[in-house]
Design an enzyme around this catalytic site. Structure first.
Site, mmCIF file in Angstrom:
data_model
loop_
_atom_site.group_PDB
_atom_site.id
_atom_site.type_symbol
_atom_site.label_atom_id
_atom_site.label_comp_id
_atom_site.label_asym_id
_atom_site.label_seq_id
_atom_site.Cartn_x
_atom_site.Cartn_y
_atom_site.Cartn_z
ATOM 1 N N ALA A 1 0.810 -1.212 0.000
ATOM 2 C CA ALA A 1 0.000 0.000 0.000
ATOM 3 C C ALA A 1 0.847 1.268 0.000
ATOM 4 C CB ALA A 1 -0.939 -0.005 1.206
ATOM 5 N N THR A 2 1.986 1.244 0.691
ATOM 6 C CA THR A 2 2.826 2.449 0.749
ATOM 7 C C THR A 2 3.312 2.852 -0.633
ATOM 8 O OG1 THR A 2 3.538 2.016 3.027
ATOM 9 C CG2 THR A 2 4.947 3.435 1.683
ATOM 10 N N ASN B 1 -6.988 3.015 10.379
ATOM 11 C CA ASN B 1 -6.227 1.871 10.874
ATOM 12 C C ASN B 1 -6.096 1.837 12.390
ATOM 13 O OD1 ASN B 1 -4.561 4.224 10.013
ATOM 14 N ND2 ASN B 1 -2.934 3.135 11.061
ATOM 15 N N GLN C 1 -7.243 -0.994 5.234
ATOM 16 C CA GLN C 1 -7.844 -1.648 6.394
ATOM 17 C C GLN C 1 -9.265 -2.141 6.130
ATOM 18 O OE1 GLN C 1 -6.487 -2.601 9.111
ATOM 19 N NE2 GLN C 1 -4.521 -1.564 8.949
ATOM 20 N N SER D 1 -3.302 -3.604 0.171
ATOM 21 C CA SER D 1 -2.162 -4.448 0.513
ATOM 22 C C SER D 1 -2.640 -5.835 0.921
ATOM 23 C CB SER D 1 -1.367 -3.813 1.663
ATOM 24 O OG SER D 1 -0.186 -4.544 1.919
ATOM 25 N N HIS E 1 -1.146 -8.159 2.877
ATOM 26 C CA HIS E 1 -0.861 -8.677 4.214
ATOM 27 C C HIS E 1 -1.839 -8.190 5.277
ATOM 28 C CE1 HIS E 1 1.152 -5.383 6.611
ATOM 29 N NE2 HIS E 1 1.228 -4.845 5.414
ATOM 30 N N THR F 1 9.814 -6.936 -12.996
ATOM 31 C CA THR F 1 9.268 -8.284 -13.132
ATOM 32 C C THR F 1 8.148 -8.500 -12.119
ATOM 33 O OG1 THR F 1 11.422 -9.117 -13.853
ATOM 34 C CG2 THR F 1 9.824 -10.744 -13.073
ATOM 35 N N CYS G 1 3.500 1.332 11.996
ATOM 36 C CA CYS G 1 4.538 2.123 11.328
ATOM 37 C C CYS G 1 5.127 3.200 12.237
ATOM 38 C CB CYS G 1 3.963 2.781 10.075
ATOM 39 S SG CYS G 1 3.288 1.602 8.894
#
Length: 376
Positions: free
Chosen positions: A73-74, A150, A178, A198, A200, A237, A322
Site C-alpha cells: 500500500a505504501t 487503521n 484496512q 495491501s 498482508h 518483473t 509504522c
C-alpha cells in the site's frame, strides 16, 4: 493459553491463510517462469496472473486492467500522489487522520510546490462534509480520505465525500488498506478514483499490493522506469507468487466475508463490553460507525506502552505499527481531540479470522488485573 501468543494486532498484519500459502507455493519452484517471457512456459504463468487479477478485480468491482501491482500500500500511495502531477491544479486536501504514508507523501508534495489543506475531524474521527466542501478550490487536484482508519476503525462516508469531490472536478484517493476483505467495497458505488491496497492486511503475504486507478479520469506518471511492464506505469518483473496469493485472498474474502464479519463482531463486542466495566475506561470513536474488528480503548492512569509490555503473550498495539516505536501521542487521536495523556493511555485491539472466544476471555481478565495493578 498462557504459553501461546494471543494475537490481537490484525490491523498491523495478518497471518497468511494456509489456503493462500498453498496456492502460491508452486510459483516459487515448479511454476517459476517470468510472465513477460515469450515462450509457452512464460505465457502459462501470465495467464495464471491474469486469473488472479480478475479475482481481485471482482472483489472491488473494477476492471482487471485498472489494477497496478505494487510492493504494498505504501508504494501504491506514493504512485498515486506523486504520479498525479498536474501543472494547472496544485492543491491537495488530506484528512488529518490519514496513515503516515499519505501524510508523508503530502509533505513531499508541499516541498515540491503544492499546497496541502489538512482537514480536521470530529471527536469521533468523522470528516465534516460542509468543511470539506468549503475547502475545495478551483485548483484542487486530489482529496485523500481513507475508508477505514487503521487506529480506530472509524468508517468514513466515502460515497458522500466522492460526490462533493467530483462536483469540484477533483479526484478522490481512498486508502482502503484496512477495509479490503473485511467489508464490501464497490469502487463504482463509492466513487473512488484511486485506491491503494495491501495483501498482508487480509491474510496474504507481505510485499504485494495494488493500486486501483480509474483510468477514465486519472493519468499517472511512473515512479519506476524499466521494462515497461504494467503499461510502463510500474516497471519490474511481476511478483508472481504474491499476485497469485492476492487473488486467492480476494477469493476467500468474497466467499466468507459475511459469516466472518458476524463472528468477529461478536467477539469484538464481548471484548469492549468487558473492558468498559473497568472504571473510567472509554473507547475512542465509540459512537462513530466503525469496522467490526477494531477497538481503540483508553485506560486513563495507565501508560499504554507499559501495559503492552506487561501483557506478555497478548499482542496488541498503541496505534499504527509504522509509528509504534516513536512512543509519541497518536496523531489520529490528537486530531480527534484527545489530550496527550489520554492518547498515551490508549491501546488498539484488532481481531481477525483466527481469534477465539477463549482468547478474548483470557485477554479481558488479564487486562483488568494489570490495569488495576498499574494504577496502584
Amino acid at each position: 493459553m498462557q504459553s501461546s501468543i494471543v494475537y490481537l494486532d490484525y490491523n498491523a498484519t495478518t497471518p497468511v491463510d494456509d489456503r493462500v500459502l498453498k496456492k502460491m507455493l508452486p510459483y516459487f519452484n515448479s511454476q517459476y517462469a517470468n510472465p513477460s517471457s515469450p515462450h509457452l512456459f512464460g505465457m502459462e504463468i501470465l495467464e495464471k496472473t491474469e486469473y488472479a487479477q480478475q479475482d481481485l478485480a471482482h472483489l472491488i468491482g473494477c476492471k482487471p486492467s485498472e489494477l497496478i501491482y505494487t510492493s504494498g500500500a505504501t508504494e501504491a500511495i506514493n504512485l498515486a500522489l506523486k504520479g498525479i502531477e498536474n501543472e494547472n491544479r496544485r492543491h491537495i486536501i488530506c484528512a488529518s487522520t490519514e496513515h503516515m504514508a499519505v501524510l508523508d507523501c503530502c509533505g513531499f508534495m508541499e516541498k515540491n510546490g503544492y499546497t496541502v489543506t489538512y482537514l480536521p475531524v470530529t471527536k469521533d474521527g468523522i470528516i465534516d462534509l460542509h468543511l470539506l466542501k468549503d475547502s475545495l478550490r478551483v485548483d484542487t487536484v486530489l482529496v485523500c480520505i481513507m475508508l477505514v482508519n487503521n487506529e480506530t476503525g472509524v468508517i468514513q462516508d466515502i460515497e458522500s465525500i466522492a460526490n462533493i469531490v467530483h462536483q469540484a472536478s477533483a479526484l478522490l484517493l481512498c486508502d482502503a488498506t484496512q477495509a479490503l476483505g473485511k467489508i464490501p467495497i464497490d469502487i463504482n458505488t463509492l466513487g473512488i478514483d484511486l485506491m491503494p491496497l495491501s495483501a498482508h492486511k487480509f491474510y496474504g503475504p507481505k510485499g504485494i499490493g495494488a493500486l486501483y486507478v480509474n483510468t477514465t479520469v486519472a493519468r499517472l506518471k511512473p515512479l519506476l522506469h524499466g521494462g515497461q511492464q504494467q503499461g510502463g506505469i510500474r516497471s519490474g518483473t511481476l511478483n508472481v507468487p504474491g499476485i497469485i496469493a492476492l487473488g486467492e485472498a480476494a477469493t476467500i474474502a468474497q466467499k466468507e466475508m459475511i459469516i466472518e464479519t458476524e463472528q468477529i463482531r461478536t467477539l469484538r463486542d464481548d471484548l469492549e463490553s468487558a473492558l468498559l466495566k473497568i472504571e473510567n475506561v472509554f473507547v475512542n470513536g465509540y459512537s462513530a460507525k466503525r469496522i467490526h474488528n477494531t477497538s481503540n480503548v483508553c485506560f486513563p492512569g495507565v501508560n499504554a506502552q507499559q501495559l503492552i509490555l506487561s501483557l506478555g503473550n497478548i499482542a496488541v498495539s498503541s496505534g499504527s505499527a509504522c509509528s509504534a516505536i516513536t512512543n509519541k501521542p497518536s496523531h489520529v487521536l490528537k486530531a480527534m481531540g484527545l489530550q496527550d495523556h489520554h492518547s498515551l493511555s490508549s491501546i488498539r485491539f484488532s481481531l481477525g479470522r483466527f481469534t477465539t472466544a477463549e482468547e478474548i476471555s483470557y485477554t479481558t481478565e488479564t487486562v483488568k488485573k494489570l490495569v488495576n495493578k498499574l494504577r496502584q
